[in-house]
Design a protein around this motif. Structure first.
Motif, PDB file in Angstrom:
ATOM      1  N   ARG A   1       0.820  -1.203   0.000  1.00 58.49           N
ATOM      2  CA  ARG A   1       0.000   0.000   0.000  1.00 58.49           C
ATOM      3  C   ARG A   1       0.855   1.255   0.000  1.00 58.49           C
TER       4      ARG A   1
ATOM      5  N   VAL B   1       0.902   4.069  -2.966  1.00 57.32           N
ATOM      6  CA  VAL B   1       0.656   5.496  -2.740  1.00 57.32           C
ATOM      7  C   VAL B   1       1.825   6.327  -3.255  1.00 57.32           C
TER       8      VAL B   1
ATOM      9  N   GLN C   1       1.662   9.161  -6.306  1.00 55.51           N
ATOM     10  CA  GLN C   1       2.104  10.548  -6.188  1.00 55.51           C
ATOM     11  C   GLN C   1       3.185  10.873  -7.215  1.00 55.51           C
TER      12      GLN C   1
ATOM     13  N   ARG D   1      -4.958   6.609 -12.167  1.00 52.74           N
ATOM     14  CA  ARG D   1      -5.557   5.486 -11.428  1.00 52.74           C
ATOM     15  C   ARG D   1      -5.903   4.341 -12.369  1.00 52.74           C
TER      16      ARG D   1
ATOM     17  N   TYR E   1     -14.682  11.303   0.459  1.00 53.98           N
ATOM     18  CA  TYR E   1     -13.272  11.059   0.739  1.00 53.98           C
ATOM     19  C   TYR E   1     -12.478  12.351   0.917  1.00 53.98           C
ATOM     20  N   ALA E   2     -13.123  13.478   0.656  1.00 57.63           N
ATOM     21  CA  ALA E   2     -12.457  14.775   0.849  1.00 57.63           C
ATOM     22  C   ALA E   2     -13.484  15.780   1.350  1.00 57.63           C
TER      23      ALA E   2
ATOM     24  N   TYR F   1      -8.774  15.184  -4.908  1.00 53.36           N
ATOM     25  CA  TYR F   1      -8.272  14.425  -3.755  1.00 53.36           C
ATOM     26  C   TYR F   1      -9.018  13.108  -3.570  1.00 53.36           C
TER      27      TYR F   1
ATOM     28  N   GLN G   1      -7.988  10.124  -5.662  1.00 53.80           N
ATOM     29  CA  GLN G   1      -6.724   9.507  -5.243  1.00 53.80           C
ATOM     30  C   GLN G   1      -6.937   8.482  -4.126  1.00 53.80           C
ATOM     31  N   LEU G   2      -7.989   8.669  -3.351  1.00 56.64           N
ATOM     32  CA  LEU G   2      -8.214   7.849  -2.157  1.00 56.64           C
ATOM     33  C   LEU G   2      -9.238   6.736  -2.348  1.00 56.64           C
TER      34      LEU G   2
END
Length: 214
Positions: free
Chosen positions: A8, A12, A16, A38, A121-122, A134, A137-138
């Motif tokens: 994980r 991540v 980035q 993604r 998520y944001a 954001y 990304q999550l």
């Protein structure tokens, strides 16, 4: 458990890295770049390939242009310059990725409603746009992307063709590469000359027009 945590963290970090490379092309990061990256990372798992590729094994059919394609290209290594990416302009944020060795192919697109779900998520984002940047990304892949196995209606060998083949069009005399011509009346003709629906038309300019001063 330790190996899962390491995976994980690596994932991540890779995300980035890819986003930074994509943002550098635009001087900013936008939601569609995130989606492209993604999707490219998901393709690495689907095909069990180390991406971005350094060869030409994976081929991408993107269904829109713009920043989404940059995200795809950064994460997969597919590009127009390497002849491993083709635009099929349906105006959709979607891509079909195909393995040129096995013929395996998947079409990947954002799930319906991802813009709204991104806010979960944001929650502190300044705007829905920022929430998408954001949130995308999550979000887990299963909440972000629709992935389906597909069968291509064209053969990759026809798409890729054979580089180095060159002929001159019998009508306009321009050179045509990579077998992108048709044969009419026994002679090679470029697709522009053979089509009634080409994207440009010739404008006749007289000698007097050319000699006019500004």
């Amino acid at each position: 458990m330790h190996s899962i945590i390491v995976w994980r963290l690596n994932s991540v970090s890779r995300l980035q890295e890819f986003l930074a490379l994509s943002a550098a092309r635009h001087s900013h990061l936008c939601p569609r770049q995130v989606l492209g990256v993604r999707i490219g990372m998901a393709a690495s798992d689907l095909f069990d390939l180390d991406l971005p590729q350094k060869d030409k094994r994976l081929f991408a059919f993107v269904e829109t242009d713009g920043c989404f394609v940059d995200g795809i290209s950064i994460a997969t290594g597919c590009s127009l310059g390497h002849r491993t990416l083709r635009l099929v302009d349906y105006g959709k944020v979607a891509v079909t990725l195909a393995d040129t060795l096995t013929g395996e192919a998947y079409r990947i697109a954002p799930l319906h409603g991802v813009r709204d779900r991104a806010i979960n998520y944001a929650p502190g984002a300044d705007s829905p746009w920022h929430a998408q940047v954001y949130g995308y990304q999550l979000m887990p892949v299963e909440e972000l992307l629709h992935i389906e196995a597909v069968e291509l209606s064209v053969t990759l060998s026809e798409i890729i063709s054979r580089p180095g083949i060159r002929v001159n069009c019998a009508r306009c005399d321009e050179e045509v590469m990579n077998a992108r011509h048709v044969t009419l009346g026994g002679v090679p003709v470029c697709l522009a000359c053979a089509s009634k629906d080409r994207y440009y038309r010739n404008v006749c300019v007289s000698d007097s027009d050319l000699n006019k001063s500004d």
